[in-house]
Design a protein around this motif. Structure first.
Motif, PDB file in Angstrom:
ATOM      1  N   LEU A 198      31.714  56.564  42.011  1.00  0.00           N
ATOM      2  CA  LEU A 198      31.611  55.171  41.585  1.00  0.00           C
ATOM      3  C   LEU A 198      30.292  54.940  40.844  1.00  0.00           C
ATOM      4  O   LEU A 198      29.260  55.492  41.218  1.00  0.00           O
ATOM      5  CB  LEU A 198      31.667  54.243  42.807  1.00  0.00           C
ATOM      6  CG  LEU A 198      33.076  53.822  43.235  1.00  0.00           C
ATOM      7  CD1 LEU A 198      33.850  54.981  43.807  1.00  0.00           C
ATOM      8  CD2 LEU A 198      33.013  52.679  44.230  1.00  0.00           C
ATOM      9  N   VAL A 199      30.354  54.104  39.805  1.00  0.00           N
ATOM     10  CA  VAL A 199      29.158  53.746  39.049  1.00  0.00           C
ATOM     11  C   VAL A 199      28.985  52.229  39.087  1.00  0.00           C
ATOM     12  O   VAL A 199      29.870  51.488  38.652  1.00  0.00           O
ATOM     13  CB  VAL A 199      29.259  54.177  37.563  1.00  0.00           C
ATOM     14  CG1 VAL A 199      27.939  53.906  36.842  1.00  0.00           C
ATOM     15  CG2 VAL A 199      29.666  55.632  37.423  1.00  0.00           C
ATOM     16  N   TYR A 200      27.854  51.778  39.631  1.00  0.00           N
ATOM     17  CA  TYR A 200      27.489  50.361  39.640  1.00  0.00           C
ATOM     18  C   TYR A 200      26.448  50.158  38.546  1.00  0.00           C
ATOM     19  O   TYR A 200      25.369  50.752  38.619  1.00  0.00           O
ATOM     20  CB  TYR A 200      26.879  49.951  40.982  1.00  0.00           C
ATOM     21  CG  TYR A 200      27.857  49.906  42.149  1.00  0.00           C
ATOM     22  CD1 TYR A 200      28.181  51.056  42.862  1.00  0.00           C
ATOM     23  CD2 TYR A 200      28.434  48.707  42.552  1.00  0.00           C
ATOM     24  CE1 TYR A 200      29.061  51.011  43.940  1.00  0.00           C
ATOM     25  CE2 TYR A 200      29.305  48.644  43.632  1.00  0.00           C
ATOM     26  CZ  TYR A 200      29.619  49.802  44.321  1.00  0.00           C
ATOM     27  OH  TYR A 200      30.474  49.748  45.396  1.00  0.00           O
ATOM     28  N   ALA A 201      26.759  49.342  37.527  1.00  0.00           N
ATOM     29  CA  ALA A 201      25.851  49.196  36.381  1.00  0.00           C
ATOM     30  C   ALA A 201      25.336  47.771  36.234  1.00  0.00           C
ATOM     31  O   ALA A 201      26.103  46.817  36.291  1.00  0.00           O
ATOM     32  CB  ALA A 201      26.579  49.615  35.103  1.00  0.00           C
ATOM     33  N   ASN A 202      24.016  47.680  36.024  1.00  0.00           N
ATOM     34  CA  ASN A 202      23.404  46.403  35.660  1.00  0.00           C
ATOM     35  C   ASN A 202      23.012  46.508  34.196  1.00  0.00           C
ATOM     36  O   ASN A 202      22.099  47.237  33.832  1.00  0.00           O
ATOM     37  CB  ASN A 202      22.175  46.138  36.534  1.00  0.00           C
ATOM     38  CG  ASN A 202      21.532  44.789  36.214  1.00  0.00           C
ATOM     39  OD1 ASN A 202      21.708  44.251  35.118  1.00  0.00           O
ATOM     40  ND2 ASN A 202      20.788  44.249  37.165  1.00  0.00           N
ATOM     41  N   ALA A 208      28.912  45.849  35.644  1.00  0.00           N
ATOM     42  CA  ALA A 208      30.206  46.547  35.536  1.00  0.00           C
ATOM     43  C   ALA A 208      30.270  47.611  36.629  1.00  0.00           C
ATOM     44  O   ALA A 208      29.239  48.123  37.075  1.00  0.00           O
ATOM     45  CB  ALA A 208      30.374  47.197  34.167  1.00  0.00           C
ATOM     46  N   LEU A 209      31.496  47.895  37.062  1.00  0.00           N
ATOM     47  CA  LEU A 209      31.707  48.915  38.097  1.00  0.00           C
ATOM     48  C   LEU A 209      32.868  49.796  37.673  1.00  0.00           C
ATOM     49  O   LEU A 209      33.923  49.293  37.303  1.00  0.00           O
ATOM     50  CB  LEU A 209      32.032  48.226  39.431  1.00  0.00           C
ATOM     51  CG  LEU A 209      32.589  49.068  40.583  1.00  0.00           C
ATOM     52  CD1 LEU A 209      31.632  50.178  40.999  1.00  0.00           C
ATOM     53  CD2 LEU A 209      32.878  48.175  41.789  1.00  0.00           C
ATOM     54  N   GLN A 210      32.640  51.103  37.686  1.00  0.00           N
ATOM     55  CA  GLN A 210      33.754  52.023  37.496  1.00  0.00           C
ATOM     56  C   GLN A 210      34.081  52.665  38.835  1.00  0.00           C
ATOM     57  O   GLN A 210      33.239  53.286  39.476  1.00  0.00           O
ATOM     58  CB  GLN A 210      33.439  53.109  36.474  1.00  0.00           C
ATOM     59  CG  GLN A 210      34.694  53.938  36.159  1.00  0.00           C
ATOM     60  CD  GLN A 210      34.534  55.434  36.385  1.00  0.00           C
ATOM     61  OE1 GLN A 210      34.102  56.145  35.509  1.00  0.00           O
ATOM     62  NE2 GLN A 210      34.895  55.896  37.584  1.00  0.00           N
ATOM     63  N   SER A 211      35.332  52.438  39.279  1.00  0.00           N
ATOM     64  CA  SER A 211      35.830  53.059  40.491  1.00  0.00           C
ATOM     65  C   SER A 211      37.122  53.788  40.111  1.00  0.00           C
ATOM     66  O   SER A 211      37.361  54.060  38.916  1.00  0.00           O
ATOM     67  CB  SER A 211      36.058  51.967  41.542  1.00  0.00           C
ATOM     68  OG  SER A 211      36.582  52.501  42.735  1.00  0.00           O
ATOM     69  N   MET A 212      37.907  54.129  41.095  1.00  0.00           N
ATOM     70  CA  MET A 212      39.155  54.854  40.813  1.00  0.00           C
ATOM     71  C   MET A 212      40.109  54.674  41.982  1.00  0.00           C
ATOM     72  O   MET A 212      39.716  54.207  43.062  1.00  0.00           O
ATOM     73  CB  MET A 212      38.889  56.344  40.574  1.00  0.00           C
ATOM     74  CG  MET A 212      38.463  57.149  41.786  1.00  0.00           C
ATOM     75  SD  MET A 212      36.754  56.952  42.266  1.00  0.00           S
ATOM     76  CE  MET A 212      35.882  57.453  40.831  1.00  0.00           C
ATOM     77  N   ARG A 213      41.355  55.060  41.791  1.00  0.00           N
ATOM     78  CA  ARG A 213      42.313  55.079  42.885  1.00  0.00           C
ATOM     79  C   ARG A 213      42.828  56.483  43.142  1.00  0.00           C
ATOM     80  O   ARG A 213      43.028  56.887  44.274  1.00  0.00           O
ATOM     81  CB  ARG A 213      43.486  54.120  42.584  1.00  0.00           C
ATOM     82  CG  ARG A 213      43.127  52.655  42.746  1.00  0.00           C
ATOM     83  CD  ARG A 213      42.801  52.315  44.198  1.00  0.00           C
ATOM     84  NE  ARG A 213      42.331  50.929  44.353  1.00  0.00           N
ATOM     85  CZ  ARG A 213      41.061  50.559  44.322  1.00  0.00           C
ATOM     86  NH1 ARG A 213      40.102  51.446  44.182  1.00  0.00           N
ATOM     87  NH2 ARG A 213      40.719  49.291  44.462  1.00  0.00           N
TER      88      ARG A 213
END
Ligand code: FAD
Ligand code: DHB
Length: 390
Positions: A198-202, A208-213
């Motif tokens: 996961l990437v939490y971006a400021n 923005a957040l990139q996650s996945m399933r």
């Protein structure tokens, strides 16, 4: 009809409580306003803490999670064109599991039904009667007819918009509330996630957040207005924003694909104290809400019902009420720590409207400090992976 524990709501809290009670030999009935298909497809959270994972495994509902879920040892913070990886495993010895909330819900419904726990779907609770008495009642409507379930105890697992909180007299509960001036626009897309963690971006344009399933499905969020009109966000605009906000010269970028689900979530912090009125116990979102940054909502619900099931089982074994009386205090300690963590992650990672330049600089200094300090990174990791369930 009557039962020992009447459970309002078949979300994660109500279904897990029913599962844990059934294993302790305590009869219960679950009453849910929506259809089975609706609750099994409702897209929400995706990250399970170590404690939640351990509990699902230990109680026999972890098999599909272990097969299909993705175990993550780290998470990334992205800001000012750099990426810092928090090595959760190295810092805490723990990990998190990416496994969608609605998959947990499916597993719990199947386990409960297989064990003979009644779940009444499309049965809307209209009120709770005599919650402070010896034999409280749940009044609900099913197929146009009104019916009543008499219980020893009622578990209000009916979410933030449920009816159970209303069963106490006005002013009985104290509530603490904070509403944030932004929301998240979330998508699911047929695209392999560019980052395997996961990437939490400021970013200057917002969070923005990139996650996945799954290895083929990306879950992503962009900060938006709390009442954002989703019609203003055609797919191209979503991808353009994700690309800008997640970009870093040392980063992986963003993979595009067909978007098959979109939704906007407003963000708030909310706590009800105490979590008990007479024989009514509140658990999960009916008692507290956290902003989603940090993925604590579902995990707090799991901890609440873990404590409640233990207290109810002790009562039916020995008649002792001490654990039931301690329920609120035990849960609220963890809830306030999660409130702090979720507020902190939210405050550190979002761009507040009309933010003063000083506060913007301060946010990046905080991210820099956390990244540079092993103690700071460990504090984040400990809270992200979650403290053990006691
Ligand atoms: P719920 O899941 O809300 O379940 C309550 C159940 O009660 C529902 O099935 C509802 O239909 C039923 N119900 C309500 N009223 C009645 C009634 N009168 N009669 C009968 N049944 C009733 N958390 C994260 O960590 N990450 C996320 O990305 C994230 N996204 C979210 C997106 C949305 C739109 C929402 C609302 C929440 C999100 N959350 C997220 C929070 C997380 O999903 C919740 O914390 C979790 O669902 C709590 O579970 P629960 O069982 O307490 O409540
Ligand atoms: C997801 C949701 C969250 O709130 C979060 O902090 C991380 C991931 C998700 O839906 O995958």
């Amino acid at each position: 009809m009557d039962t020992k524990v009447g459970i309002v709501g078949a979300g994660p809290a109500g279904l897990l409580l029913a599962h844990l009670l059934r294993r302790e030999g305590v009869d219960c009935v679950v009453i849910e306003a929506r259809s089975r298909a609706y609750v099994e497809e409702r897209v929400r959270a995706g990250v399970l803490e170590q404690g939640t994972v351990d509990l699902l495994r230990a109680t026999g509902v972890g098999a599909r999670m272990d097969k299909e879920g993705l175990l993550h040892d780290g998470v990334k913070l992205r800001f000012q064109d750099r990426t810092h990886r928090i090595d959760i495993k190295a810092l805490t010895g723990r990990a998190v599991m990416v496994y969608a909330q609605h998959e947990v819900v499916k597993d719990l419904i199947a386990a409960n039904l297989a064990a003979g726990v009644p779940i009444l779907f499309e049965a809307e609770v209209t009120r709770v009667e005599d919650a402070a008495g010896e034999r409280p009642r749940i009044v609900y409507k099913q197929n146009g007819a009104e019916a009543t379930l008499a219980c020893d105890f009622i578990a209000g697992c009916d979410g933030f918009h449920g009816r159970c909180r209303e069963a106490a007299p006005a002013g009985f509960f104290t509530t603490y509330d904070r509403v944030y001036p932004f929301g998240w626009l979330g998508i699911l897309a047929e695209a392999p996630p560019a980052s395997h963690e996961l990437v939490y971006a400021n970013h200057e344009r917002g969070f923005a957040l990139q996650s996945m399933r799954t290895p083929g499905i990306t879950r992503a969020y962009v900060q938006c207005a709390p009442d954002e009109d989703i019609a203003q966000w055609p797919d191209e605009r979503i991808w353009a924003e994700l690309k800008l906000r997640l970009a870093a010269s040392d980063g992986e970028g963003v993979n595009e694909g067909r978007i098959f689900q979109k939704g906007v979530t407003a963000m708030r912090s909310f706590v009800t104290e105490p979590m008990q009125y007479g024989r009514l116990f509140l658990a999960g979102d009916s008692a507290h809400i956290v902003p989603p940054t940090g993925a604590k909502g579902l995990n707090l619900a799991a901890h609440d019902v873990f404590v409640l099931a233990g207290a109810l089982a002790a009562f039916y074994r020995t008649g002792a009420k001490a654990k039931l009386e301690a329920y609120s205090d035990v849960c609220l300690r963890r809830i306030w720590r999660a409130q702090h963590f979720s507020w902190w992650m939210t405050s550190m990672l979002h761009k507040f409207p009309d933010v003063a330049p000083f506060d913007r600089k301060r946010q990046f200094a905080e991210l820099d400090a956390i990244s540079a300090s092993e103690a700071g990174s460990r504090f984040l990791a400990e809270n992200y992976a979650g403290h053990p369930f006691e």
